[in-house]
Design a protein around this motif. Structure first.
Motif, PDB file in Angstrom:
ATOM      1  N   THR A   1     -11.641  -1.278   6.914  1.00 40.94           N
ATOM      2  CA  THR A   1     -10.448  -2.112   6.751  1.00 40.94           C
ATOM      3  C   THR A   1     -10.769  -3.563   7.063  1.00 40.94           C
ATOM      4  O   THR A   1     -11.453  -3.849   8.055  1.00 40.94           O
ATOM      5  CB  THR A   1      -9.342  -1.627   7.714  1.00 40.94           C
TER       6      THR A   1
ATOM      7  N   ASP B   1       0.846  -1.189   0.000  1.00 39.28           N
ATOM      8  CA  ASP B   1       0.000   0.000   0.000  1.00 39.28           C
ATOM      9  C   ASP B   1       0.885   1.244   0.000  1.00 39.28           C
ATOM     10  O   ASP B   1       1.849   1.337   0.765  1.00 39.28           O
ATOM     11  CB  ASP B   1      -0.900   0.023   1.232  1.00 39.28           C
TER      12      ASP B   1
ATOM     13  N   ARG C   1      -7.148   3.377  -4.106  1.00 43.36           N
ATOM     14  CA  ARG C   1      -7.965   3.172  -2.912  1.00 43.36           C
ATOM     15  C   ARG C   1      -9.002   4.278  -2.816  1.00 43.36           C
ATOM     16  O   ARG C   1      -8.755   5.427  -3.197  1.00 43.36           O
ATOM     17  CB  ARG C   1      -7.088   3.178  -1.660  1.00 43.36           C
TER      18      ARG C   1
ATOM     19  N   ARG D   1      -2.875   0.504  -4.085  1.00 39.26           N
ATOM     20  CA  ARG D   1      -2.312  -0.797  -3.703  1.00 39.26           C
ATOM     21  C   ARG D   1      -1.661  -1.439  -4.918  1.00 39.26           C
ATOM     22  O   ARG D   1      -2.249  -1.487  -6.012  1.00 39.26           O
ATOM     23  CB  ARG D   1      -3.403  -1.716  -3.147  1.00 39.26           C
TER      24      ARG D   1
END
Length: 339
Positions: free
Chosen positions: A272, A208, A250, A241
Motif C-alpha cells: 500500500t 476502492d 486490484r 478502484r
C-alpha cells in the motif's frame, strides 16, 4: 390501493403519554393561548418532560410525507377532541387518547401501509468522528458499518435506495429488494447492488470497492441527465478502484464471505502507498501523522496493525523501511527527515 388499517396500542410511559397529549392538543384547530401557556409550564417543570416531548416531535418528523396524510389527520382530530367530552366519558376518552396518538405516531399498519412506508421518500445523514465506528440499521433492513471519519447520507424513494459516501469508508450488508436497487455514490463513481455485502472506501480522487458476497455493478460518475456508463461487475473476493471514469482491478483480493479487518480494529496493508496508510491511521487518532516530504507517500508498505496503535506503525516504518520520525510540539508525528 386499500386504506391503511391503523392499530391502537394501549399503555406506555406516563410522561410519554403526557407529551403525546400535548403534541396532539397544540395541533388541534381549537388550541388556545391558555393551552400553550399550560404546555409551556409543563415543559419547564422537568427535564424528563422536555426529553419526552422532543422524542414525540422527532418521531413525527421521521414520517415525512405520511405526517400529512388524511387518515392521520382524522386520527389526530379525533384525539384532540377528547378533552371536550362529557366528564364521565372524558375519563375514558383520556385513557384512550394517548393510545390513539401512539397509534397515529407509530403508524402500525396492516397490508398496504407497510409497502407505502418503505417506498415513501426518507432521508438521513450519518457521521462518525475520529476514532469512532458506528453500525446503522436502515429502513429496509440493510445494515451499514461506518469506519472512523466517515460521512454519508441516505435517501430512499419509490425508485431506489441512494447512498452518498462523502468521505471515509463503509461496509454494506444489503437487504434484497429487486424492485429498488441499492446505489452507493462517490465523487469517483457509483456501485449498484441488489442483495450483497461490499465495502466502499473514499480515497483522494478515487473509490476502492471490495466485494465479499453477491455481485455489484460499477459505474462511472455521470451528470444527472447523462446515460449510465457501466464499467464492469465484480464477483466475490475481487477489489477494484474507480477513478477518472475508469475501473481498475486490484491485484489483491479479499476472502469471500469474510468481513473487513477494520470492523475488528485491524488495519491491513499489502503493498500500500504510504500516503494511503497514513490516511488510514489518521482516521483513528487526533495526533496526526504527516509526511515531511510528499514524495515519501509513494513508498509501498505492508503489514497488519491495530488502528489505535500509531506508535507501533511508526516503529515498524523505522525498523523495516528506515523511515525516521519526530514529534512536533502539538504531538503531530512527522515522517521523514526534517527540512
Amino acid at each position: 390501493m386499500s386504506r391503511p388499517d391503523l392499530t391502537l396500542i394501549d399503555g406506555g410511559d406516563g410522561v410519554d403519554q403526557q407529551a403525546t397529549r400535548w403534541f396532539v392538543r397544540l395541533r388541534a384547530d381549537d388550541a388556545s393561548e391558555g393551552d400553550r401557556r399550560a404546555w409551556q409550564q409543563w415543559l419547564e417543570a422537568s427535564r424528563d418532560h422536555r426529553d419526552a416531548y422532543a422524542r414525540v416531535e422527532a418521531l413525527w418528523s421521521s414520517f415525512g410525507d405520511f405526517a400529512t396524510s388524511p387518515e392521520i389527520g382524522r386520527r389526530i382530530a379525533g384525539a384532540s377532541r377528547a378533552p371536550q367530552a362529557a366528564p364521565v366519558q372524558a375519563r375514558t376518552a383520556r385513557r384512550r387518547w394517548p393510545a390513539a396518538m401512539a397509534a397515529t405516531l407509530a403508524l402500525l399498519a396492516v397490508g398496504t401501509f407497510a409497502a407505502l412506508r418503505l417506498t415513501a421518500p426518507t432521508e438521513a445523514a450519518y457521521r462518525t468522528a475520529v476514532g469512532e465506528r458506528r453500525s446503522v440499521q436502515l429502513d429496509d433492513g440493510s445494515r451499514v458499518d461506518l469506519d472512523a471519519g466517515t460521512h454519508l447520507s441516505v435517501r430512499y424513494d419509490r425508485g431506489g435506495r441512494h447512498i452518498v459516501l462523502e468521505q471515509g469508508r463503509a461496509f454494506f450488508q444489503v437487504a434484497k429488494d429487486a424492485a429498488r436497487p441499492f446505489d452507493v455514490v462517490t465523487d469517483a463513481g457509483s456501485v449498484r447492488a441488489l442483495g450483497t455485502q461490499f465495502e466502499v472506501s473514499h480515497v483522494a480522487g478515487a473509490a476502492d470497492v471490495a466485494l465479499y458476497e453477491g455481485s455489484v455493478e460499477l459505474r462511472a460518475r455521470a451528470a444527472a441527465e447523462a446515460p449510465v456508463q457501466r464499467l464492469g461487475v465484480l464477483v466475490p473476493g475481487q477489489q477494484a478502484r474507480l477513478s477518472a471514469g475508469r475501473m481498475q482491478m486490484r491485484a489483491t483480493t479479499v476472502a469471500a464471505g469474510a468481513r473487513p479487518a477494520w470492523l475488528s480494529g485491524r488495519l491491513v496493508f499489502s503493498d500500500t502507498p504510504l500516503a494511503e496508510a497514513v490516511a488510514e491511521f489518521n482516521r483513528y487518532s487526533t495526533n496526526r501523522v504527516v509526511l515531511a516530504d510528499p514524495a515519501l507517500g509513494a513508498q509501498r508498505v505492508s503489514g497488519v496493525f491495530r488502528g489505535d496503535d500509531v506508535d507501533g506503525f511508526i516503529g515498524a516504518l523505522g525498523e523495516v523501511y528506515g523511515i525516521p520520525e519526530h514529534h512536533t510540539a502539538n504531538g503531530t508525528h512527522v515522517l521523514g527527515k526534517s527540512p
